[in-house]
Each structure stands twice: as structure tokens, then as C-alpha cells.
Write a protein that holds these residues in place. Structure first.
Motif, mmCIF file in Angstrom:
data_model
loop_
_atom_site.group_PDB
_atom_site.id
_atom_site.type_symbol
_atom_site.label_atom_id
_atom_site.label_comp_id
_atom_site.label_asym_id
_atom_site.label_seq_id
_atom_site.Cartn_x
_atom_site.Cartn_y
_atom_site.Cartn_z
ATOM 1 N N GLU A 1 -14.351 23.163 -12.957
ATOM 2 C CA GLU A 1 -13.849 24.600 -13.449
ATOM 3 C C GLU A 1 -12.090 24.313 -13.365
ATOM 4 O OE1 GLU A 1 -15.073 27.240 -10.489
ATOM 5 O OE2 GLU A 1 -17.299 27.181 -11.292
ATOM 6 N N GLU A 2 -11.554 23.447 -12.449
ATOM 7 C CA GLU A 2 -10.019 23.525 -12.499
ATOM 8 C C GLU A 2 -9.910 22.587 -13.642
ATOM 9 O OE1 GLU A 2 -8.726 21.071 -8.946
ATOM 10 O OE2 GLU A 2 -9.672 22.649 -7.600
ATOM 11 N N ILE A 3 -10.492 21.783 -14.112
ATOM 12 C CA ILE A 3 -9.900 20.983 -15.388
ATOM 13 C C ILE A 3 -10.116 21.982 -16.512
ATOM 14 C CG2 ILE A 3 -10.878 18.990 -17.013
ATOM 15 C CD1 ILE A 3 -11.579 17.562 -14.745
ATOM 16 N N GLU A 4 -11.125 22.815 -16.684
ATOM 17 C CA GLU A 4 -11.207 23.734 -17.786
ATOM 18 C C GLU A 4 -10.335 24.674 -17.611
ATOM 19 O OE1 GLU A 4 -15.178 25.658 -17.532
ATOM 20 O OE2 GLU A 4 -16.289 23.739 -17.988
ATOM 21 N N GLN A 5 -9.852 25.186 -16.593
ATOM 22 C CA GLN A 5 -8.911 26.215 -16.203
ATOM 23 C C GLN A 5 -7.467 25.747 -16.536
ATOM 24 O OE1 GLN A 5 -9.156 27.699 -12.355
ATOM 25 N NE2 GLN A 5 -10.939 29.097 -12.621
ATOM 26 N N SER A 6 -7.354 24.422 -16.332
ATOM 27 C CA SER A 6 -5.868 23.632 -16.718
ATOM 28 C C SER A 6 -6.031 23.629 -18.160
ATOM 29 C CB SER A 6 -5.796 22.553 -15.828
ATOM 30 O OG SER A 6 -6.804 21.467 -16.210
ATOM 31 N N ASP A 7 -6.878 23.147 -18.872
ATOM 32 C CA ASP A 7 -7.102 22.902 -20.044
ATOM 33 C C ASP A 7 -6.800 24.377 -21.071
ATOM 34 O OD1 ASP A 7 -7.431 20.285 -19.755
ATOM 35 O OD2 ASP A 7 -9.690 20.305 -20.335
ATOM 36 N N LYS A 8 -7.423 25.275 -20.464
ATOM 37 C CA LYS A 8 -7.191 26.665 -21.085
ATOM 38 C C LYS A 8 -5.953 27.034 -21.297
ATOM 39 C CE LYS A 8 -11.843 28.413 -19.806
ATOM 40 N NZ LYS A 8 -12.610 29.463 -19.034
ATOM 41 N N PRO A 9 -5.000 26.987 -20.290
ATOM 42 C CA PRO A 9 -3.658 27.508 -20.459
ATOM 43 C C PRO A 9 -3.017 26.468 -21.762
ATOM 44 C CG PRO A 9 -4.125 27.278 -18.335
ATOM 45 C CD PRO A 9 -5.196 26.761 -18.727
ATOM 46 N N SER A 10 -3.244 25.210 -21.548
ATOM 47 C CA SER A 10 -2.583 23.996 -22.452
ATOM 48 C C SER A 10 -3.205 24.496 -23.900
ATOM 49 C CB SER A 10 -3.065 22.604 -22.260
ATOM 50 O OG SER A 10 -4.405 22.231 -22.042
ATOM 51 N N GLN A 11 -4.534 24.936 -23.923
ATOM 52 C CA GLN A 11 -4.985 25.423 -25.194
ATOM 53 C C GLN A 11 -4.395 26.475 -25.619
ATOM 54 O OE1 GLN A 11 -9.374 25.130 -24.727
ATOM 55 N NE2 GLN A 11 -9.473 23.181 -25.146
ATOM 56 N N GLN A 12 -4.298 27.575 -25.037
ATOM 57 C CA GLN A 12 -3.819 28.802 -25.107
ATOM 58 C C GLN A 12 -2.150 28.589 -25.432
ATOM 59 O OE1 GLN A 12 -4.156 31.262 -21.714
ATOM 60 N NE2 GLN A 12 -6.390 31.685 -22.337
ATOM 61 N N GLN A 13 -1.618 27.539 -24.887
ATOM 62 C CA GLN A 13 -0.191 27.473 -25.101
ATOM 63 C C GLN A 13 -0.284 26.583 -26.743
ATOM 64 O OE1 GLN A 13 1.468 25.017 -22.119
ATOM 65 N NE2 GLN A 13 1.637 26.466 -20.687
ATOM 66 N N GLN A 14 -0.996 25.804 -26.802
ATOM 67 C CA GLN A 14 -1.027 25.102 -28.236
ATOM 68 C C GLN A 14 -1.554 26.140 -29.373
ATOM 69 O OE1 GLN A 14 -4.002 21.914 -28.046
ATOM 70 N NE2 GLN A 14 -2.645 20.556 -27.047
ATOM 71 N N GLN A 15 -2.452 26.891 -28.920
ATOM 72 C CA GLN A 15 -2.664 28.061 -30.026
ATOM 73 C C GLN A 15 -1.510 29.086 -30.257
ATOM 74 O OE1 GLN A 15 -6.214 30.010 -28.493
ATOM 75 N NE2 GLN A 15 -7.559 28.389 -29.305
ATOM 76 N N GLN A 16 -0.767 29.266 -29.160
ATOM 77 C CA GLN A 16 0.417 30.347 -29.419
ATOM 78 C C GLN A 16 1.484 29.428 -30.224
ATOM 79 O OE1 GLN A 16 1.440 31.337 -25.311
ATOM 80 N NE2 GLN A 16 -0.010 32.753 -24.976
ATOM 81 N N GLN A 17 1.503 28.260 -29.793
ATOM 82 C CA GLN A 17 2.925 27.568 -30.470
ATOM 83 C C GLN A 17 2.276 27.363 -32.067
ATOM 84 O OE1 GLN A 17 2.774 23.676 -28.442
ATOM 85 N NE2 GLN A 17 4.267 24.486 -26.666
#
Length: 158
Positions: free
Chosen positions: A29-45
């Protein structure tokens, strides 16, 4: 992950298996949560990059359209306004050019065909027998010479 547990110990301790499962689930869950912001950041970028590219393309298109629209309307009114005076000025110029030369010739002929010009030219001619016998021919030749010179001078000045 550096820790490893022997298989025999896993089978003997059922409670630790539940604890381990919970621990693995928490880590996942922590890995998924830490990946989600990076994925969101990548998507935003990526979205920001795409928006910037679209904005640049739109600006370039607008500038190209403005440049083309600025050039074309300027040329078109100039052409339209230039066409009308050209037609009018061309017509007036052709009339002037066509009338000017015959008018000059007519005025010169009128002036030289008067009785006064003939008398004046006969007085200028020398009193030799050959010239006196052929006065009309010599006066005609003088009138032709004078009218040609006058026509040339007047035509060049106008």
C-alpha cells in the motif's frame, strides 16, 4: 527485503504469517501510495507539456494568420484603389497623348498658314532670280522646316 525467513519457520508460526501478510500488504500500500503521486506528477507534467505545446502551436498559427491577413488586405485595397485611378489616369493619359500631338500640329499649321507668315517668310528670302521664280516652293519648304522644329520643341517641353 534484505530479511529472509526460512520456510520451516513460516509454517510453524501461523500468527507470524498473519503479521507478515499484514506487513506485506502495508508495504505494498505504501509503495502504491508513493507511486501514485509520482504517476500523478508525471501525468500533470505531461499535461502541462501538452498544453504548452498546444499554446505554442496556436500562437504560431495566429501569428501566421495575422501576417498573412495583414499582407493580403494591404495588397488588396492598394490594388483596388490603384486599379481605379490607373484606369482613370490611363484613360485620361491616353486621351491627352492622343490629342496633344494633333493639337500641336494643328496650331502650328494654323499659325503658319496665315497670310502674315507667308509675307514675313517672303521678306526673309534673298532676292535671287531662282528663289523669286519659285517663291511658293521655298516658302512651303520653310514652313515645313519651321513647323517640324516647333513641333519637336513643343512636344519635348510638354
Amino acid at each position: 527485503m534484505a530479511k529472509s525467513t526460512p520456510i520451516a519457520q513460516l509454517q510453524t508460526q501461523p500468527q507470524t504469517k498473519n503479521n507478515d501478510d499484514q506487513l506485506v500488504n502495508e508495504i505494498l500500500e505504501e509503495i502504491e501510495q508513493s507511486d501514485k503521486p509520482s504517476q500523478q506528477q508525471q501525468q500533470q507534467q505531461q499535461q502541462q507539456y501538452m498544453l504548452q505545446q498546444q499554446m505554442l502551436q496556436q500562437q504560431q498559427l495566429q501569428q501566421n494568420e495575422l501576417n498573412q491577413s495583414n499582407k493580403e488586405p494591404e495588397k488588396e485595397p492598394e490594388k483596388e484603389s490603384a486599379k481605379e485611378p490607373e484606369n482613370e489616369s490611363t484613360l485620361l493619359d491616353t486621351i491627352k497623348n492622343n490629342i496633344r500631338q494633333p493639337l500641336i500640329v494643328g496650331i502650328i499649321c494654323l499659325l503658319l498658314s496665315t497670310h502674315h507668315s507667308t509675307d514675313l517668310l517672303s521678306k526673309v528670302l534673298p532676292n535671287k532670280e531662282f528663289i523669286v521664280n519659285n517663291v511658293n516652293i521655298f516658302i512651303g519648304l520653310l514652313k515645313m522646316l519651321i513647323s517640324s522644329i516647333l513641333f519637336f520643341v513643343i512636344n519635348k517641353t510638354l
